[in-house]
Every structure is written in C-alpha cells, then in structure tokens.
Design an enzyme around this catalytic site. Structure first.
Site, PDB file in Angstrom:
ATOM      1  N   ASP A   1       0.868  -1.182   0.000  1.00 35.69           N
ATOM      2  CA  ASP A   1       0.000   0.000   0.000  1.00 35.69           C
ATOM      3  C   ASP A   1       0.899   1.225   0.000  1.00 35.69           C
ATOM      4  OD1 ASP A   1      -2.290   1.798   0.432  1.00 35.69           O
ATOM      5  OD2 ASP A   1      -3.338  -0.039   1.011  1.00 35.69           O
TER       6      ASP A   1
ATOM      7  N   HIS B   1      -2.936   3.108  -4.640  1.00 36.84           N
ATOM      8  CA  HIS B   1      -2.280   2.750  -3.376  1.00 36.84           C
ATOM      9  C   HIS B   1      -0.869   2.224  -3.631  1.00 36.84           C
ATOM     10  CE1 HIS B   1      -5.575   3.643  -0.707  1.00 36.84           C
ATOM     11  NE2 HIS B   1      -6.422   2.968  -1.467  1.00 36.84           N
TER      12      HIS B   1
ATOM     13  N   GLU C   1      -9.778   2.667  -5.249  1.00 39.70           N
ATOM     14  CA  GLU C   1      -9.372   4.034  -4.919  1.00 39.70           C
ATOM     15  C   GLU C   1      -8.163   4.511  -5.735  1.00 39.70           C
ATOM     16  OE1 GLU C   1     -10.962   4.210  -0.341  1.00 39.70           O
ATOM     17  OE2 GLU C   1      -8.928   3.488  -0.623  1.00 39.70           O
TER      18      GLU C   1
HETATM   19  C1  ACM Z   1     -11.006  -0.403   0.578  1.00 31.73           C
HETATM   20  O1  ACM Z   1     -11.494  -0.346   1.715  1.00 31.73           O
HETATM   21  N1  ACM Z   1     -10.441   0.665   0.035  1.00 31.73           N
HETATM   22  C2  ACM Z   1     -11.053  -1.612  -0.214  1.00 31.73           C
END
Ligand code: ACM
Ligand code: ZN
Length: 754
Positions: free
Chosen positions: A182, A255, A318
C-alpha cells in the site's frame, strides 16, 4: 457404506440448538445431546497415525494447555476414533461422543474442524473435565471465510502473523487475505526489484492521531519492515497446516506510493516522492504504460512462486485518474486501444493482469472498483462499498466475495463509548456484524450461486499493535463466522449467551485481547413528565450496573436532582440557572468494566424541542431529545451519538415553557472534515411569544471553541418563550477539501442556554 448411511440419518434430525444451547462457534448444523457425560480428565487416547502431524500436535497442545488433559495411546482412556467419509458435503465432519469419541470427516480440513469443535465441547473444571454425550453433524455454508489484514499501514512480525492465523483457525476461518502493499509501505521481498523493500518498506514519519485532525502532527521516526521470501513461505506453510489459504494482495494501479518511491519511473510524471506517513488516497498511481505492466508481471511471477493460492488479489480500489488524464503515455494508450476514458483504461490494465494470471492457472480478484469501465472476463469481485458491486458482478456471472463496509469493516468503532480507542470512524457493533449475510436480501438463486462467501477487513491505520488488532477483530469475528459457516444461525441472543458463557474465557485462554465493548453500558434516555429517565443496559437482558457519583464535591446536584439508584437514574428537567456537571461512574457488575459519564445539567435539560429539519435516517440518534439529554457526543466521532444532517440549513424550535431571560445559547457541533463533517458557518436565532410569529432574526458567526465542553457560544440576549435556531452551513464543500463538490454533513449534539 456405513459412513454414508450415517450421514443421512444425522442430517434428517432437525437442527435443534433451540432447546440445547450448543457451546460451539460457529454453531454446527445439527447438535443433539444424549443423556450423560464422557469423562476425559484423565486423558484421551488416540492412534497418532490417524491425524496429520500438525493436527495431532495442535490437539495435544490444546488439551494440555486448556485442560491439562493428556493425549496419548493409553488404552484405558476414552478414545478418539476417526473415520473417513465419502459422499458427504465438502468439508463435512461429524462427532459422536458416547463411550468413545467418533469423528467422521471428509477432508483433512474437516478433520481439523472437528478437533476444534471438540475442544470447545470440553466442560467442567480441574480434574473433572467431561464432554456431554452428543452427536454433531456439520459442514460450512460458504467456501470463502476470510479475514484480511493490512500490514502496510502498520507492520506485524512473523510470530504475530502466526498468532493471527492460530486465532482464525480456532473458529474455522479458512482464508487469510494478506494486504501486503500500500502507499505507506511495501512489505514483501521481490528479488528482481530490491528497492521495493530497501526504499519502499520504510517511511520517515507517521501521522499522530486521526488523519482528519488539523493541523496534522507527525511522529518523526523511521517506521517499517518487510517479509523476506523465506518468511513468506514459512507463513504460507504455517497457514496451510491450519487449513487456511493465504491470498496475497498486490495493489494496483492505486495505493502504490511506496512502490513509486522506489521506482518513480513507473509513475506518470516520474517525480521522486517519499513513502507517505499520512493515510488517505493519493493522486500518484502507477502509469498504465507497458513498462509498468511488465513490472507488475515480474512481481507477480515471484508472488506466484510463493503463494499456491488459486486467487491473487490485485487491489484495484481508490485509484484517482487525475495523473492519467494529463499523461501522454496513458492518453496515447486510450487512443490506440479505442478506450472511452480513464475508467476503461483501468479495465484495460486489470484485463492484462487477468490474462496473465489466467495464463498461469490462477484467478484474479479485486475490489469492486474493477467493475468501473467493464469487468475483466475471469475476474472475481470483492464487494466493499456495500453490496452493490457484488450484486452487479454476480448478475454478470462473476464470482463474488462479500466484504461490505456496512457489516465487515472491523476498523470501525464497535461502540460509541468514549473509552473506545481511536479508529477511522464508522460504527459496527457486534449485533450489526451478526446481521450480516453474504447473500444480499432479494438476490435470486442463480446470482447467489456466485457468492463465494465473505470476509472482514482490518485496515490498520489506527492499530499499531497486534493487541489492538485483536481488540478490533474479537469478538466481532465470532459473529462474522456465524454468517459464513451456518446455514441457519441461532438468534443473536442465543449467540450472545454462548459467547458470554463460554468464548470470552476461551479467547482469554488463547491470549486473544478481545474487546469488552459489549459490556460498556448503553444508555437509554427517555423523556418523562418531569425530566429524564436514564437507564443503563448491558450485554444481558438483566445486566446490572453500580452507579456512583464521582465528583463528590458537587454532591448536592446529585441529591437534589437525581433520585433512584441501581440501573436507572432520574434527572429533573430544566430549572438549572447555572449549568451543573454530574460525573457518574458506572460499573458493569458482570464484567467489571467501568466507564465514566459526564452529564451537563442545563436549563434546557429534558425540555421539548421541535426538530423541524429531520436528521438523516442513518444518524438520527434519539431525535430532538439528543439535543437536551445532558450528554455530549463523543469526540472523535464514533459513528453514533450525534444527530447528523446532510442539508445546508437545520432548524429547531426550543419551547422554554414560560417567558425567560437568556444571555445566549451554547451549541455543540462536530468537526471531522475527513468524514465530510464541517462546522456550520452561521447560526440565526429568532424569538416568539407564541411559536407562530417570529421576530428579531440575529445572525452569528460560529465562533472558535471557548468552553470547556466544546460548546460554541451564540450571544443572543433576550426575553422570550420560544427560540428558533437555524444552523446555516455552506451549500457545497469547496473542491480541494475532503468531500469537495458534495453537500457537507452537519452534526449537532447538545444545546444549552446561559
Ligand atoms: C477499501 O477499503 N479501500 C477496499
Ligand atoms: Zn501514465
């Protein structure tokens, strides 16, 4: 043949945990008690060769550690006799306890499940351990019973991960979704790209407190770590010995700041940036160019060597498209491939990964954003933004794992009590987890066939230690496994009884630092003719609390205004010219958990307020009474307590019952911009004799906090019976701020006059 007949007989017995509460979690399908007990305190005998070594070692250790029961070959002890069954459901097992313990199983996994059930059936105490004579017949409803763990935001050692796996196995979870990469840290050694861990595994600082707090403060200290490939292999093998498959997650295209700090050439603009020490969503993501695709394939090559799992998680959530919009590589690719937009470009990216994984005989799974721009042919969807993505994917004939934030986000608060440790937000009490069903209501059977199961996600921004991780997971994981294992689960009340009577202790014996949040009293506040009745409720119907006043120097308040004791207190309404503070200490007599409450006894306490603007249904906590119940909402926000509104103006009318002189009002507002909750800009106040004709509108700017209880003063000096208050917020959150372009949320709590 014998085995097959046996299954049919047992399965025709109707599930009967209604009459006899079964102590096993997850609750077996069929559980039937026969009279009598089998005493096992002396020891249990077993033919060692009937169990895999790891299962034997586990059983032996557990029997000794939990009950000091020997497991050996002494023929005088009751025996465990195993019998492999055919033509039974996947992972089926049966247990028959009579003069001996007979266990039927269909797989090594279900043999292990049987052992775990058996351990939970041992009752009694020192030198008197016994198992009730009974029969159990059981198999799981869903094949994906998962827990996820984010090791990027905070890092956990190999031993801690093994303990995490141990605890999962006790309750028949079978999938560990290991979130290895991440923004804040890359945690897996990749030999071809050593900088991923040399640079990407460490950050220079970490934010302190909630990320929505302003100004932000940082702990400036190098933080990080990673798992070597040897360690990964060790963990994967360890999990396998407990019948848990490990699904690695390598996040793309978003991420990815940690990876880009090591290899900035994989981004769109090539800028060198550090591994961030703050949480959130970052604009810089992998560029979609061929070089990145090649990098991802290389990384996956090494990942596939380490993880035998059929599923490989590629993230996909995201990923802002802002960099792709201004990148010539990305834009050229859109043109060249005839794609509509950046969402289709993301689909193209994911499709290339899907093709690669399929070619290697593996399956791609990703967060539900991979639906945007079109789902790749073989992709499985993990539905996290509610169940919408899961429903859509299933209707398109794709497999789905349900992990909706409404029921499965264990990083959310589990109670609104101020003693809860800091969390990201949200509100997910045990009871709500228990309501979870991986198959959404109303889904047809065809689509339901695509639901593989579910899992809880543990994002660790606010969990620095494994103790804290365990606190967030347990006991909620026990509620979750009921939904993943049971075809028909008992009521929440029965579950709670079993949990409270048996599994708190079981968790303690396994050194699991579970949360006691269900023992925090929750308050029920009701208006009466003369004031407020406040009762304290706990995990049991008849939970008892001891209530004492802790600010004894103000005892007169208590004596004068509070009558009653035990679980109920009464606060007389209004009438306080000067606000008094009542501090109560409330102790749960069952659990010993003690908590403090502060009541502000103001001259509005318990009075009628007409809430003209209704709160949002999600955040209507006790309606208008919330504003005058003497209790301030918790800060940071714990997902409940407050009245929440998603409209720009909020109006309410206070009836003082007679004409009164006031110097002003005090109002409690929440500011939590990260959750799109903003302070209003102005407050307008009007007065009226009759509540019909209003005059003298005065508008005040919301002032800086200036009172000890975080209330904001509105100096409206007047004499009146009715006061109308209109809170005025900005229409739209400006771009560039959290929630930019949306209507801000406004959260109100207490109102006082002074
Ligand atoms: C997430 O909670 N962004 C998968
Ligand atoms: Zn690009």
């Amino acid at each position: 043949m014998k085995a097959i007949i046996f299954f049919i007989v047992i399965s025709s017995v109707f599930t009967n945990w209604g009459q006899q509460v079964c102590p096993v979690i997850p609750t077996p399908q069929v559980y039937k008690v026969i009279d009598g007990e089998l005493f096992v305190a002396e020891g249990i005998s077993i033919d060692r060769s009937t169990l895999p070594d790891a299962s034997f070692d586990f059983l032996k250790m557990e029997l000794v550690n939990l009950f000091s029961i020997n497991l050996d070959t002494n023929e005088n002890y009751p025996k465990i006799i195993f019998n492999e069954l055919r033509n039974v459901p996947t992972d089926y097992y049966s247990i028959n306890v009579n003069k001996n313990i007979r266990i039927g199983y269909s797989s090594q996994a279900s043999q292990f499940y049987a052992i775990n059930s058996l351990l939970q059936l041992v009752q009694g105490g020192e030198d008197n351990w016994y198992i009730k004579r009974l029969s159990i017949s059981d198999s799981p409803k869903f094949q994906w019973r998962g827990l996820h763990l984010d090791v990027s935001r905070h890092f956990f050692s190999v031993d801690e991960i093994k303990k995490f796996i141990d605890d999962m196995a006790l309750y028949k979870f079978n999938t560990f979704h290991w979130h290895l990469t991440d923004d804040q840290g890359w945690r897996i050694e990749i030999k071809k790209y050593p900088k991923l861990t040399e640079i990407g595994a460490y950050r220079d600082s970490t934010i302190i407190g909630h990320y929505s707090r302003s100004p932000r403060e940082y702990k400036v200290e190098k933080y990080g770590g990673f798992y070597s490939q040897e360690e990964v292999k060790e963990i994967v093998a360890y999990a396998k010995s407990k019948y848990i498959k490990v699904v690695p997650e390598i996040e793309m295209p978003g991420h990815s700041r940690a990876a880009l700090s090591a290899y900035p050439e994989l981004s769109c603009n090539g800028l060198q940036q550090e591994v961030p020490g703050v949480w959130g969503i970052f604009d810089d993501i992998y560029c979609s160019k061929d070089e990145t695709i090649q990098f991802m394939k290389d990384v996956l090559d090494e990942v596939l060597e380490l993880f035998p799992s059929d599923y490989i998680h590629i993230g996909g959530d995201e990923a802002p498209k802002i960099r792709w919009k201004s990148c010539s590589d990305c834009q050229n690719l859109i043109k060249q491939k005839g794609l509509k937009d950046e969402h289709e470009l993301q689909s193209y990216f994911i499709r290339r990964m899907d093709e690669y994984l399929s070619q290697k005989g593996r399956k791609l799974i990703g967060w539900d954003e991979i639906l945007e721009g079109g789902l790749s042919p073989n992709a499985t969807v993990m539905s996290w933004r509610g169940d919408k993505g899961g429903k859509e994917a299933a209707s398109q004939g794709h497999y789905v794992v349900m992990s909706p934030n409404t029921h499965c986000y264990f990083d959310y608060y589990q109670s609104s009590h101020s003693d809860e440790p800091l969390a990201i937000g949200g509100f997910l009490p045990l009871e709500k987890v228990y309501e979870f069903s991986p198959i959404p209501e109303g889904m047809n059977d065809d689509d339901a066939n695509y639901i593989l199961g579910g899992q809880a996600n543990i994002w660790t921004e606010y969990m620095e230690s494994m103790d804290h991780v365990e606190y967030m997971i347990y006991p909620r994981a026990l509620a979750l496994i009921q939904s993943l294992w049971c075809f028909e689960k008992p009521s929440y009340e029965v579950f709670l009884e079993v949990y409270l009577s048996k599994h708190q202790d079981y968790l303690k014996k396994h050194n699991v630092k579970f949360a006691n949040s269900i023992h925090f009293p929750h308050l029920k506040i009701e208006r009466t003719k003369d004031g407020l009745n406040i009762s304290f409720h706990g995990a049991y119907d008849n939970s008892k609390f001891q209530i004492s006043q802790s600010n004894s120097n103000e005892k007169f308040v208590f004596e004068k205004q509070v009558v009653g004791s035990g679980d109920l207190i009464f606060l007389a309404r209004g009438g306080f010219e000067e606000r008094k503070v009542l501090n109560l200490r409330v102790k749960s007599l069952e659990s010993g958990v003690e908590v403090n409450y502060t009541f502000l006894l103001s001259n509005l306490l318990g009075l009628n307020i007409d809430l003209v603007t209704p709160p949002h249904v999600k955040y209507n906590n006790n309606g208008s009474l919330n504003l005058v119940d003497g209790i301030l909402g918790s800060k940071p926000w714990k997902g409940s307590d407050w009245l929440g509104f998603n409209v720009p103006n909020i109006e309410f009318v206070i009836d003082l019952e007679k004409k009164r002189k006031i110097n002003g009002l005090r109002l409690g507002y929440l500011e939590d911009n990260g959750s799109w909750i903003y302070l209003p800009e102005n407050v307008q106040v009007e007065k009226s004799k009759d509540g019909i004709k209003w005059k003298k509108a005065s508008v005040y700017k919301i002032e800086e906090l200036n009172s000890e209880f975080d209330l904001r003063r509105v100096p409206y000096k007047t004499r009146s019976r009715f006061i109308r208050v209109t809170t005025i917020s900005m229409d739209i959150i400006p771009e560039g701020l959290d929630g930019g372009g949306h209507i801000p949320w406004t959260f109100i709590n207490e109102v006082e006059l002074y």
